[in-house]
Design an enzyme around this catalytic site. Sequence first.
Site, PDB file in Angstrom:
ATOM      1  N   HIS A 164      21.666  19.032  40.148  1.00 21.33           N
ATOM      2  CA  HIS A 164      22.815  19.932  40.042  1.00 21.33           C
ATOM      3  C   HIS A 164      22.531  21.222  40.774  1.00 21.33           C
ATOM      4  O   HIS A 164      21.376  21.659  40.832  1.00 21.33           O
ATOM      5  CB  HIS A 164      23.146  20.235  38.566  1.00 21.33           C
ATOM      6  CG  HIS A 164      24.533  20.752  38.384  1.00 21.33           C
ATOM      7  ND1 HIS A 164      24.824  22.096  38.453  1.00 21.33           N
ATOM      8  CD2 HIS A 164      25.703  20.112  38.177  1.00 21.33           C
ATOM      9  CE1 HIS A 164      26.126  22.247  38.285  1.00 21.33           C
ATOM     10  NE2 HIS A 164      26.687  21.070  38.124  1.00 21.33           N
ATOM     11  N   GLU A 185      27.857  13.398  35.488  1.00 20.01           N
ATOM     12  CA  GLU A 185      28.377  12.133  36.010  1.00 20.01           C
ATOM     13  C   GLU A 185      27.595  10.922  35.509  1.00 20.01           C
ATOM     14  O   GLU A 185      28.118   9.808  35.483  1.00 20.01           O
ATOM     15  CB  GLU A 185      28.360  12.144  37.545  1.00 20.01           C
ATOM     16  CG  GLU A 185      29.051  13.326  38.178  1.00 20.01           C
ATOM     17  CD  GLU A 185      30.551  13.302  38.001  1.00 20.01           C
ATOM     18  OE1 GLU A 185      31.027  12.623  37.074  1.00 20.01           O
ATOM     19  OE2 GLU A 185      31.233  13.955  38.784  1.00 20.01           O
TER      20      GLU A 185
HETATM   21  N1  COA Z   1      18.552  12.355  44.421  1.00 19.02           N
HETATM   22  C1  COA Z   1      17.540  12.549  45.271  1.00 19.02           C
HETATM   23  N2  COA Z   1      17.201  13.742  45.783  1.00 19.02           N
HETATM   24  C2  COA Z   1      17.950  14.789  45.403  1.00 19.02           C
HETATM   25  C3  COA Z   1      19.021  14.667  44.505  1.00 19.02           C
HETATM   26  C4  COA Z   1      19.321  13.391  44.006  1.00 19.02           C
HETATM   27  N3  COA Z   1      20.329  13.193  43.168  1.00 19.02           N
HETATM   28  N4  COA Z   1      19.573  15.886  44.311  1.00 19.02           N
HETATM   29  C5  COA Z   1      18.879  16.741  45.067  1.00 19.02           C
HETATM   30  N5  COA Z   1      17.896  16.084  45.722  1.00 19.02           N
HETATM   31  C6  COA Z   1      16.903  16.650  46.633  1.00 19.02           C
HETATM   32  C7  COA Z   1      17.528  16.940  47.994  1.00 19.02           C
HETATM   33  O1  COA Z   1      17.425  15.835  48.845  1.00 19.02           O
HETATM   34  C8  COA Z   1      16.705  18.111  48.462  1.00 19.02           C
HETATM   35  O2  COA Z   1      15.486  17.617  48.963  1.00 19.02           O
HETATM   36  P1  COA Z   1      14.786  18.297  50.249  1.00 19.02           P
HETATM   37  O3  COA Z   1      14.524  19.722  49.847  1.00 19.02           O
HETATM   38  O4  COA Z   1      13.559  17.475  50.438  1.00 19.02           O
HETATM   39  O5  COA Z   1      15.784  18.188  51.352  1.00 19.02           O
HETATM   40  C9  COA Z   1      16.392  18.870  47.170  1.00 19.02           C
HETATM   41  O6  COA Z   1      16.507  17.908  46.109  1.00 19.02           O
HETATM   42  C10 COA Z   1      17.337  20.007  46.909  1.00 19.02           C
HETATM   43  O7  COA Z   1      18.652  19.501  47.012  1.00 19.02           O
HETATM   44  P2  COA Z   1      19.911  20.336  47.492  1.00 19.02           P
HETATM   45  O8  COA Z   1      20.734  19.460  48.366  1.00 19.02           O
HETATM   46  O9  COA Z   1      19.503  21.660  48.028  1.00 19.02           O
HETATM   47  O10 COA Z   1      20.617  20.591  46.144  1.00 19.02           O
HETATM   48  P3  COA Z   1      22.101  21.020  45.964  1.00 19.02           P
HETATM   49  O11 COA Z   1      22.130  22.123  44.989  1.00 19.02           O
HETATM   50  O12 COA Z   1      22.763  21.275  47.259  1.00 19.02           O
HETATM   51  O13 COA Z   1      22.712  19.660  45.403  1.00 19.02           O
HETATM   52  C11 COA Z   1      23.858  18.081  44.176  1.00 19.02           C
HETATM   53  C12 COA Z   1      23.277  19.489  44.166  1.00 19.02           C
HETATM   54  C13 COA Z   1      24.602  17.816  42.888  1.00 19.02           C
HETATM   55  C14 COA Z   1      24.843  17.969  45.345  1.00 19.02           C
HETATM   56  C15 COA Z   1      22.707  17.065  44.365  1.00 19.02           C
HETATM   57  O14 COA Z   1      21.775  17.180  43.303  1.00 19.02           O
HETATM   58  C16 COA Z   1      23.192  15.641  44.516  1.00 19.02           C
HETATM   59  O15 COA Z   1      23.534  15.226  45.622  1.00 19.02           O
HETATM   60  N6  COA Z   1      23.252  14.850  43.403  1.00 19.02           N
HETATM   61  C17 COA Z   1      23.738  13.499  43.470  1.00 19.02           C
HETATM   62  C18 COA Z   1      25.269  13.484  43.447  1.00 19.02           C
HETATM   63  C19 COA Z   1      25.811  13.825  42.072  1.00 19.02           C
HETATM   64  O16 COA Z   1      25.346  13.340  41.061  1.00 19.02           O
HETATM   65  N7  COA Z   1      26.867  14.654  42.083  1.00 19.02           N
HETATM   66  C20 COA Z   1      27.528  15.089  40.865  1.00 19.02           C
HETATM   67  C21 COA Z   1      27.217  16.513  40.580  1.00 19.02           C
HETATM   68  S1  COA Z   1      27.867  17.027  39.006  1.00 19.02           S
END
Ligand code: COA
Length: 396
Positions: A271, A331
Amino acid sequence: MKDMAAPLASGLEGVVVAETRLSEVDGERGRLTLAGHDVEELAGDGGATFEDVCGLLWGGALPGAAEREAIRAAIAEGRARAFALLGRIGDALTARDGMDALRAAVAHLGSEAPPAAIAGAIATFAAAWARRAAGEAPVAPDPALRLSADYLRMARGAAASEAEARELDTYLVTVSDHGMNASTFAARVVTSTGSDAISAVVAAIGALKGPLHGGAPGPVLDMLDAIGAAAGGAAAGGAAAGGGGEPPAGSAERWVQAELAAGRRIMGMGHRIYRVRDPRAAVLERAIERLARTAGGARGARLALARAVERAAEAALRARHPDRPLRANVEFYTAVLLDALGLPRSLFSATFAVGRVAGWCAHIDEQRRAGRLIRPSSRYIGGVRPRVDTPPGGLI
Ligand code: COA
Protein backbone atom coordinates in the site's frame (compact mmCIF):
# COMPACT_ATOMS: atom_id res chain seq x y z
CA MET A 1 13.30 27.74 -13.18
CA LYS A 2 11.15 27.42 -10.06
CA ASP A 3 9.88 24.01 -11.25
CA MET A 4 13.43 22.77 -11.85
CA ALA A 5 14.34 23.48 -8.22
CA ALA A 6 11.24 21.84 -6.69
CA PRO A 7 11.59 18.23 -5.51
CA LEU A 8 9.99 15.72 -7.88
CA ALA A 9 7.13 13.71 -6.34
CA SER A 10 5.96 11.61 -9.29
CA GLY A 11 3.41 9.82 -7.12
CA LEU A 12 2.51 13.04 -5.26
CA GLU A 13 3.62 11.25 -2.07
CA GLY A 14 3.63 13.54 0.92
CA VAL A 15 1.85 16.30 -1.00
CA VAL A 16 -1.21 17.66 0.87
CA VAL A 17 -3.75 19.09 -1.57
CA ALA A 18 -6.86 19.36 0.58
CA GLU A 19 -8.25 19.72 4.07
CA THR A 20 -10.98 17.17 4.59
CA ARG A 21 -13.47 16.21 7.27
CA LEU A 22 -14.23 12.94 5.52
CA SER A 23 -11.51 10.44 6.41
CA GLU A 24 -8.02 10.02 7.74
CA VAL A 25 -5.62 7.22 6.84
CA ASP A 26 -2.98 6.66 9.53
CA GLY A 27 -0.45 4.55 7.70
CA GLU A 28 1.93 4.11 10.62
CA ARG A 29 -0.61 2.88 13.16
CA GLY A 30 -2.90 1.20 10.66
CA ARG A 31 -6.03 3.19 11.46
CA LEU A 32 -8.78 4.49 9.23
CA THR A 33 -11.13 7.16 10.58
CA LEU A 34 -14.33 7.86 8.67
CA ALA A 35 -15.70 11.28 9.66
CA GLY A 36 -14.67 10.77 13.27
CA HIS A 37 -15.46 7.04 13.49
CA ASP A 38 -12.91 4.26 13.57
CA VAL A 39 -13.68 1.92 10.67
CA GLU A 40 -13.30 -1.13 12.90
CA GLU A 41 -16.03 0.19 15.20
CA LEU A 42 -18.32 1.40 12.41
CA ALA A 43 -18.30 -1.50 9.96
CA GLY A 44 -19.22 -5.07 10.77
CA ASP A 45 -19.68 -5.31 14.53
CA GLY A 46 -20.71 -1.63 14.53
CA GLY A 47 -23.61 -2.58 12.30
CA ALA A 48 -23.51 0.50 10.07
CA THR A 49 -25.27 0.16 6.72
CA PHE A 50 -24.34 1.78 3.43
CA GLU A 51 -27.13 4.29 4.05
CA ASP A 52 -25.59 5.13 7.44
CA VAL A 53 -22.20 5.89 5.96
CA CYS A 54 -23.82 7.99 3.22
CA GLY A 55 -25.49 10.03 5.96
CA LEU A 56 -22.17 10.30 7.78
CA LEU A 57 -20.15 11.39 4.75
CA TRP A 58 -22.79 13.56 3.11
CA GLY A 59 -24.24 15.08 6.28
CA GLY A 60 -21.38 14.97 8.79
CA ALA A 61 -23.04 12.72 11.39
CA LEU A 62 -24.52 9.24 11.56
CA PRO A 63 -28.20 9.56 10.64
CA GLY A 64 -31.04 8.97 13.09
CA ALA A 65 -33.85 6.57 12.20
CA ALA A 66 -35.92 9.07 10.19
CA GLU A 67 -32.96 10.42 8.28
CA ARG A 68 -31.65 6.92 7.56
CA GLU A 69 -35.03 6.02 6.09
CA ALA A 70 -35.01 9.20 3.96
CA ILE A 71 -31.55 8.32 2.61
CA ARG A 72 -32.62 4.72 1.99
CA ALA A 73 -35.70 5.87 0.09
CA ALA A 74 -33.72 8.41 -1.98
CA ILE A 75 -31.13 5.80 -2.99
CA ALA A 76 -33.94 3.33 -3.78
CA GLU A 77 -35.52 6.00 -5.97
CA GLY A 78 -32.12 6.39 -7.68
CA ARG A 79 -32.09 2.65 -8.40
CA ALA A 80 -35.61 2.79 -9.85
CA ARG A 81 -34.75 5.75 -12.09
CA ALA A 82 -31.57 4.10 -13.31
CA PHE A 83 -33.44 0.88 -14.07
CA ALA A 84 -35.98 2.87 -16.10
CA LEU A 85 -33.03 4.35 -18.01
CA LEU A 86 -31.58 0.97 -19.03
CA GLY A 87 -33.35 0.98 -22.39
CA ARG A 88 -31.92 4.42 -23.20
CA ILE A 89 -28.21 3.99 -22.50
CA GLY A 90 -27.36 2.48 -25.87
CA ASP A 91 -24.85 -0.34 -25.80
CA ALA A 92 -23.18 0.82 -22.57
CA LEU A 93 -23.83 -2.46 -20.78
CA THR A 94 -22.54 -4.62 -23.63
CA ALA A 95 -18.93 -3.73 -22.78
CA ARG A 96 -16.88 -6.82 -21.90
CA ASP A 97 -15.36 -5.13 -18.86
CA GLY A 98 -17.68 -4.19 -16.00
CA MET A 99 -15.89 -0.91 -15.30
CA ASP A 100 -16.05 0.12 -18.96
CA ALA A 101 -19.78 -0.57 -18.82
CA LEU A 102 -20.21 1.36 -15.59
CA ARG A 103 -18.28 4.35 -16.91
CA ALA A 104 -20.37 4.46 -20.10
CA ALA A 105 -23.68 3.96 -18.26
CA VAL A 106 -23.02 6.60 -15.58
CA ALA A 107 -22.20 9.11 -18.32
CA HIS A 108 -25.90 8.99 -19.25
CA LEU A 109 -27.02 10.45 -15.90
CA GLY A 110 -27.97 14.11 -15.66
CA SER A 111 -24.76 16.05 -15.12
CA GLU A 112 -25.82 17.31 -11.69
CA ALA A 113 -27.59 14.19 -10.44
CA PRO A 114 -27.63 14.29 -6.60
CA PRO A 115 -25.49 11.84 -4.57
CA ALA A 116 -28.35 9.45 -3.74
CA ALA A 117 -29.30 9.22 -7.43
CA ILE A 118 -25.69 8.50 -8.42
CA ALA A 119 -25.29 5.88 -5.68
CA GLY A 120 -28.52 4.13 -6.66
CA ALA A 121 -27.60 4.25 -10.34
CA ILE A 122 -24.13 2.77 -9.87
CA ALA A 123 -25.56 -0.23 -8.00
CA THR A 124 -28.26 -0.73 -10.63
CA PHE A 125 -25.93 -0.41 -13.63
CA ALA A 126 -23.31 -2.71 -12.09
CA ALA A 127 -25.88 -5.38 -11.26
CA ALA A 128 -27.54 -5.09 -14.69
CA TRP A 129 -24.15 -5.48 -16.38
CA ALA A 130 -23.44 -8.65 -14.38
CA ARG A 131 -26.81 -10.13 -15.33
CA ARG A 132 -26.28 -9.31 -18.99
CA ALA A 133 -22.77 -10.77 -18.90
CA ALA A 134 -24.30 -13.97 -17.51
CA GLY A 135 -26.85 -14.03 -20.34
CA GLU A 136 -29.73 -13.14 -18.00
CA ALA A 137 -32.27 -10.31 -17.97
CA PRO A 138 -31.67 -7.47 -15.50
CA VAL A 139 -33.59 -7.70 -12.22
CA ALA A 140 -35.74 -4.69 -11.33
CA PRO A 141 -34.87 -3.01 -8.02
CA ASP A 142 -37.07 -3.47 -4.96
CA PRO A 143 -37.86 -0.04 -3.49
CA ALA A 144 -38.49 -1.52 -0.04
CA LEU A 145 -34.94 -2.83 0.43
CA ARG A 146 -31.74 -1.19 1.58
CA LEU A 147 -29.00 -0.95 -1.01
CA SER A 148 -26.91 -3.92 0.16
CA ALA A 149 -29.79 -6.41 0.06
CA ASP A 150 -31.09 -5.09 -3.26
CA TYR A 151 -27.66 -5.03 -4.91
CA LEU A 152 -27.08 -8.70 -4.10
CA ARG A 153 -30.60 -9.52 -5.27
CA MET A 154 -30.23 -7.61 -8.56
CA ALA A 155 -26.72 -8.91 -9.29
CA ARG A 156 -27.33 -12.58 -8.44
CA GLY A 157 -30.99 -12.89 -9.30
CA ALA A 158 -31.58 -14.43 -5.86
CA ALA A 159 -32.65 -12.73 -2.64
CA ALA A 160 -29.97 -12.10 -0.04
CA SER A 161 -30.20 -13.41 3.50
CA GLU A 162 -29.94 -10.81 6.28
CA ALA A 163 -26.48 -12.18 7.11
CA GLU A 164 -25.33 -11.65 3.51
CA ALA A 165 -26.80 -8.14 3.28
CA ARG A 166 -25.16 -7.27 6.58
CA GLU A 167 -21.72 -8.39 5.39
CA LEU A 168 -22.08 -6.55 2.10
CA ASP A 169 -22.85 -3.49 4.24
CA THR A 170 -19.64 -4.22 6.15
CA TYR A 171 -17.77 -4.14 2.85
CA LEU A 172 -19.48 -1.04 1.44
CA VAL A 173 -18.93 0.94 4.66
CA THR A 174 -15.31 -0.21 4.87
CA VAL A 175 -14.47 1.01 1.36
CA SER A 176 -16.70 4.10 1.37
CA ASP A 177 -13.83 6.56 1.70
CA HIS A 178 -10.07 6.45 2.08
CA GLY A 179 -8.28 9.77 2.14
CA MET A 180 -6.82 11.13 -1.08
CA ASN A 181 -6.82 7.83 -2.98
CA ALA A 182 -6.37 7.97 -6.75
CA SER A 183 -10.05 7.84 -7.77
CA THR A 184 -11.07 10.41 -5.17
CA PHE A 185 -8.24 12.65 -6.29
CA ALA A 186 -9.38 12.26 -9.90
CA ALA A 187 -12.89 13.31 -8.88
CA ARG A 188 -11.52 16.31 -7.00
CA VAL A 189 -9.30 17.41 -9.92
CA VAL A 190 -12.27 17.38 -12.29
CA THR A 191 -14.45 19.17 -9.73
CA SER A 192 -11.76 21.79 -9.15
CA THR A 193 -12.09 22.96 -12.76
CA GLY A 194 -15.74 23.85 -12.13
CA SER A 195 -16.96 20.80 -14.03
CA ASP A 196 -20.06 18.79 -13.13
CA ALA A 197 -20.58 15.92 -10.68
CA ILE A 198 -21.07 13.20 -13.30
CA SER A 199 -17.86 14.16 -15.12
CA ALA A 200 -16.06 13.83 -11.78
CA VAL A 201 -17.60 10.42 -11.04
CA VAL A 202 -16.82 9.15 -14.54
CA ALA A 203 -13.18 10.19 -14.05
CA ALA A 204 -13.15 8.45 -10.67
CA ILE A 205 -14.48 5.22 -12.20
CA GLY A 206 -11.69 5.37 -14.76
CA ALA A 207 -9.08 5.69 -12.00
CA LEU A 208 -10.63 2.95 -9.87
CA LYS A 209 -10.50 0.50 -12.77
CA GLY A 210 -6.70 0.22 -12.70
CA PRO A 211 -5.09 -2.90 -11.17
CA LEU A 212 -3.06 -0.80 -8.73
CA HIS A 213 -6.29 0.62 -7.28
CA GLY A 214 -9.69 -1.08 -7.53
CA GLY A 215 -8.79 -3.66 -10.15
CA ALA A 216 -6.87 -5.91 -7.75
CA PRO A 217 -9.49 -8.20 -6.13
CA GLY A 218 -10.35 -10.21 -9.26
CA PRO A 219 -6.66 -11.12 -9.76
CA VAL A 220 -6.41 -11.96 -6.01
CA LEU A 221 -9.08 -14.61 -6.50
CA ASP A 222 -7.28 -15.86 -9.61
CA MET A 223 -4.17 -16.21 -7.45
CA LEU A 224 -6.02 -18.17 -4.76
CA ASP A 225 -7.48 -20.43 -7.44
CA ALA A 226 -4.09 -20.97 -9.04
CA ILE A 227 -2.44 -21.84 -5.73
CA GLY A 228 -5.32 -24.09 -4.73
CA ALA A 229 -5.19 -25.86 -8.10
CA ALA A 230 -1.39 -26.15 -8.10
CA ALA A 231 -1.64 -27.70 -4.63
CA GLY A 232 -4.01 -30.29 -6.04
CA GLY A 233 -7.03 -28.80 -4.26
CA ALA A 234 -10.37 -28.01 -5.79
CA ALA A 235 -10.05 -24.28 -5.28
CA ALA A 236 -10.97 -23.31 -8.81
CA GLY A 237 -14.61 -22.46 -9.20
CA GLY A 238 -15.07 -20.29 -6.13
CA ALA A 239 -16.53 -20.82 -2.73
CA ALA A 240 -19.75 -22.15 -4.15
CA ALA A 241 -17.81 -25.00 -5.71
CA GLY A 242 -16.37 -25.82 -2.34
CA GLY A 243 -12.75 -25.03 -3.19
CA GLY A 244 -9.92 -23.90 -1.03
CA GLY A 245 -8.53 -24.99 2.29
CA GLU A 246 -5.03 -24.78 3.67
CA PRO A 247 -2.66 -25.69 0.79
CA PRO A 248 0.10 -28.27 1.33
CA ALA A 249 3.21 -26.80 2.93
CA GLY A 250 5.34 -24.86 0.48
CA SER A 251 2.87 -24.59 -2.41
CA ALA A 252 1.83 -20.99 -1.70
CA GLU A 253 5.49 -20.03 -1.17
CA ARG A 254 6.48 -21.61 -4.49
CA TRP A 255 3.72 -19.85 -6.38
CA VAL A 256 4.48 -16.46 -4.84
CA GLN A 257 8.23 -16.81 -5.47
CA ALA A 258 7.60 -17.72 -9.11
CA GLU A 259 5.44 -14.61 -9.56
CA LEU A 260 8.06 -12.36 -8.01
CA ALA A 261 10.83 -13.99 -10.06
CA ALA A 262 8.79 -13.24 -13.20
CA GLY A 263 8.71 -9.58 -12.13
CA ARG A 264 5.02 -9.56 -11.29
CA ARG A 265 3.41 -7.96 -8.24
CA ILE A 266 1.38 -9.93 -5.75
CA MET A 267 -2.11 -8.49 -5.96
CA GLY A 268 -3.72 -7.52 -2.67
CA MET A 269 -0.35 -6.85 -1.04
CA GLY A 270 1.33 -3.50 -0.39
CA HIS A 271 0.00 0.00 0.00
CA ARG A 272 1.16 3.52 -0.67
CA ILE A 273 0.25 4.77 2.81
CA TYR A 274 0.03 1.77 5.19
CA ARG A 275 3.28 0.54 6.70
CA VAL A 276 1.36 -2.05 8.75
CA ARG A 277 -1.48 -4.35 7.75
CA ASP A 278 -4.39 -2.43 6.22
CA PRO A 279 -7.03 -2.22 9.01
CA ARG A 280 -9.73 -2.84 6.43
CA ALA A 281 -8.29 -6.30 5.77
CA ALA A 282 -9.07 -7.22 9.39
CA VAL A 283 -12.64 -5.88 9.14
CA LEU A 284 -13.32 -7.91 6.01
CA GLU A 285 -11.61 -11.00 7.40
CA ARG A 286 -14.01 -10.92 10.36
CA ALA A 287 -16.95 -10.54 7.97
CA ILE A 288 -15.86 -13.69 6.13
CA GLU A 289 -15.51 -15.52 9.46
CA ARG A 290 -19.08 -14.56 10.39
CA LEU A 291 -20.37 -15.70 7.00
CA ALA A 292 -18.45 -18.96 7.30
CA ARG A 293 -20.09 -19.55 10.69
CA THR A 294 -23.58 -19.10 9.23
CA ALA A 295 -23.04 -20.85 5.90
CA GLY A 296 -20.06 -23.01 6.82
CA GLY A 297 -17.99 -25.32 4.63
CA ALA A 298 -16.62 -23.78 1.48
CA ARG A 299 -16.37 -20.24 2.81
CA GLY A 300 -14.24 -21.37 5.75
CA ALA A 301 -11.99 -23.39 3.46
CA ARG A 302 -11.42 -20.42 1.15
CA LEU A 303 -10.60 -18.25 4.15
CA ALA A 304 -8.00 -20.79 5.34
CA LEU A 305 -6.41 -20.78 1.89
CA ALA A 306 -6.36 -16.98 1.81
CA ARG A 307 -4.69 -16.79 5.21
CA ALA A 308 -2.01 -19.26 4.15
CA VAL A 309 -1.34 -17.30 0.96
CA GLU A 310 -1.21 -14.03 2.88
CA ARG A 311 1.42 -15.49 5.23
CA ALA A 312 3.48 -16.79 2.30
CA ALA A 313 3.25 -13.53 0.36
CA GLU A 314 4.11 -11.43 3.38
CA ALA A 315 7.19 -13.54 4.14
CA ALA A 316 8.39 -13.47 0.53
CA LEU A 317 7.91 -9.70 0.27
CA ARG A 318 9.65 -9.15 3.62
CA ALA A 319 12.65 -11.07 2.35
CA ARG A 320 12.76 -9.02 -0.85
CA HIS A 321 12.02 -5.63 0.69
CA PRO A 322 13.23 -5.77 4.30
CA ASP A 323 12.93 -1.97 4.64
CA ARG A 324 9.53 -1.58 3.01
CA PRO A 325 6.67 -3.38 4.80
CA LEU A 326 4.34 -4.88 2.17
CA ARG A 327 1.35 -6.36 3.98
CA ALA A 328 -2.16 -7.36 2.94
CA ASN A 329 -4.35 -4.51 1.74
CA VAL A 330 -8.13 -4.20 1.55
CA GLU A 331 -8.31 -5.98 -1.80
CA PHE A 332 -6.93 -9.24 -0.47
CA TYR A 333 -9.96 -10.08 1.67
CA THR A 334 -12.34 -8.17 -0.58
CA ALA A 335 -11.82 -10.96 -3.09
CA VAL A 336 -12.69 -13.65 -0.56
CA LEU A 337 -15.67 -11.79 0.88
CA LEU A 338 -17.31 -10.83 -2.42
CA ASP A 339 -16.78 -14.38 -3.68
CA ALA A 340 -18.41 -15.74 -0.52
CA LEU A 341 -21.35 -13.42 -1.19
CA GLY A 342 -21.82 -15.07 -4.57
CA LEU A 343 -20.74 -12.15 -6.74
CA PRO A 344 -18.73 -12.99 -9.88
CA ARG A 345 -15.12 -11.80 -9.86
CA SER A 346 -15.73 -9.74 -12.99
CA LEU A 347 -18.03 -7.59 -10.82
CA PHE A 348 -15.59 -6.96 -7.96
CA SER A 349 -14.22 -3.61 -9.18
CA ALA A 350 -17.69 -2.29 -9.97
CA THR A 351 -18.81 -3.39 -6.49
CA PHE A 352 -15.95 -1.33 -5.09
CA ALA A 353 -17.45 1.64 -6.97
CA VAL A 354 -20.86 0.88 -5.40
CA GLY A 355 -19.26 1.62 -2.00
CA ARG A 356 -16.68 4.27 -2.91
CA VAL A 357 -19.26 6.48 -4.63
CA ALA A 358 -20.34 7.58 -1.13
CA GLY A 359 -16.89 9.11 -0.64
CA TRP A 360 -16.61 10.48 -4.17
CA CYS A 361 -19.84 12.45 -3.82
CA ALA A 362 -18.78 13.85 -0.43
CA HIS A 363 -15.39 14.90 -1.83
CA ILE A 364 -17.00 16.55 -4.86
CA ASP A 365 -19.06 18.66 -2.46
CA GLU A 366 -16.04 19.44 -0.27
CA GLN A 367 -13.89 20.36 -3.30
CA ARG A 368 -16.58 22.72 -4.56
CA ARG A 369 -16.51 24.50 -1.22
CA ALA A 370 -12.71 24.73 -1.37
CA GLY A 371 -13.13 26.33 -4.79
CA ARG A 372 -9.52 26.17 -5.89
CA LEU A 373 -8.23 24.79 -9.20
CA ILE A 374 -5.88 21.81 -8.68
CA ARG A 375 -3.02 22.35 -11.04
CA PRO A 376 0.42 20.98 -10.12
CA SER A 377 3.63 21.63 -12.04
CA SER A 378 5.85 19.45 -14.17
CA ARG A 379 9.54 19.60 -14.90
CA TYR A 380 10.29 19.93 -18.61
CA ILE A 381 13.10 17.60 -19.67
CA GLY A 382 12.71 17.91 -23.44
CA GLY A 383 15.10 19.87 -25.64
CA VAL A 384 14.60 23.40 -27.01
CA ARG A 385 14.71 23.93 -30.75
CA PRO A 386 16.17 27.24 -31.89
CA ARG A 387 13.53 29.79 -32.76
CA VAL A 388 13.03 30.09 -36.53
CA ASP A 389 13.70 33.81 -36.44
CA THR A 390 17.06 33.29 -34.71
CA PRO A 391 19.88 33.75 -37.27
CA PRO A 392 22.49 30.97 -37.43
CA GLY A 393 25.15 31.61 -34.87
CA GLY A 394 22.69 33.25 -32.51
CA LEU A 395 21.74 36.87 -31.93
CA ILE A 396 24.41 39.54 -32.26
N1 COA B 1 4.16 -7.24 -4.99
C1 COA B 1 5.48 -7.23 -5.24
N2 COA B 1 6.26 -6.15 -5.07
C2 COA B 1 5.66 -5.03 -4.63
C3 COA B 1 4.29 -4.98 -4.34
C4 COA B 1 3.53 -6.14 -4.53
N3 COA B 1 2.22 -6.16 -4.30
N4 COA B 1 3.98 -3.74 -3.91
C5 COA B 1 5.12 -3.03 -3.94
N5 COA B 1 6.13 -3.81 -4.37
C6 COA B 1 7.54 -3.44 -4.53
C7 COA B 1 7.73 -2.61 -5.80
O1 COA B 1 8.00 -3.42 -6.90
C8 COA B 1 8.90 -1.74 -5.42
O2 COA B 1 10.07 -2.50 -5.56
P1 COA B 1 11.43 -1.82 -6.11
O3 COA B 1 11.76 -0.74 -5.11
O4 COA B 1 12.39 -2.96 -6.11
O5 COA B 1 11.10 -1.28 -7.45
C9 COA B 1 8.69 -1.50 -3.92
O6 COA B 1 7.88 -2.59 -3.45
C10 COA B 1 8.00 -0.20 -3.62
O7 COA B 1 6.83 -0.15 -4.41
P2 COA B 1 6.17 1.18 -4.97
O8 COA B 1 5.71 0.91 -6.35
O9 COA B 1 7.05 2.35 -4.74
O10 COA B 1 4.97 1.33 -4.01
P3 COA B 1 3.71 2.21 -4.26
O11 COA B 1 3.44 2.96 -3.02
O12 COA B 1 3.83 3.00 -5.50
O13 COA B 1 2.64 1.07 -4.55
C11 COA B 1 0.74 -0.24 -4.58
C12 COA B 1 1.52 0.81 -3.80
C13 COA B 1 -0.58 -0.53 -3.89
C14 COA B 1 0.45 0.31 -5.98
C15 COA B 1 1.59 -1.52 -4.70
O14 COA B 1 1.89 -2.03 -3.41
C16 COA B 1 0.96 -2.58 -5.57
O15 COA B 1 1.12 -2.55 -6.78
N6 COA B 1 0.20 -3.55 -4.97
C17 COA B 1 -0.46 -4.57 -5.74
C18 COA B 1 -1.77 -4.03 -6.31
C19 COA B 1 -2.83 -3.87 -5.23
O16 COA B 1 -3.03 -4.73 -4.40
N7 COA B 1 -3.55 -2.74 -5.32
C20 COA B 1 -4.61 -2.42 -4.39
C21 COA B 1 -4.19 -1.32 -3.47
S1 COA B 1 -5.40 -1.02 -2.20
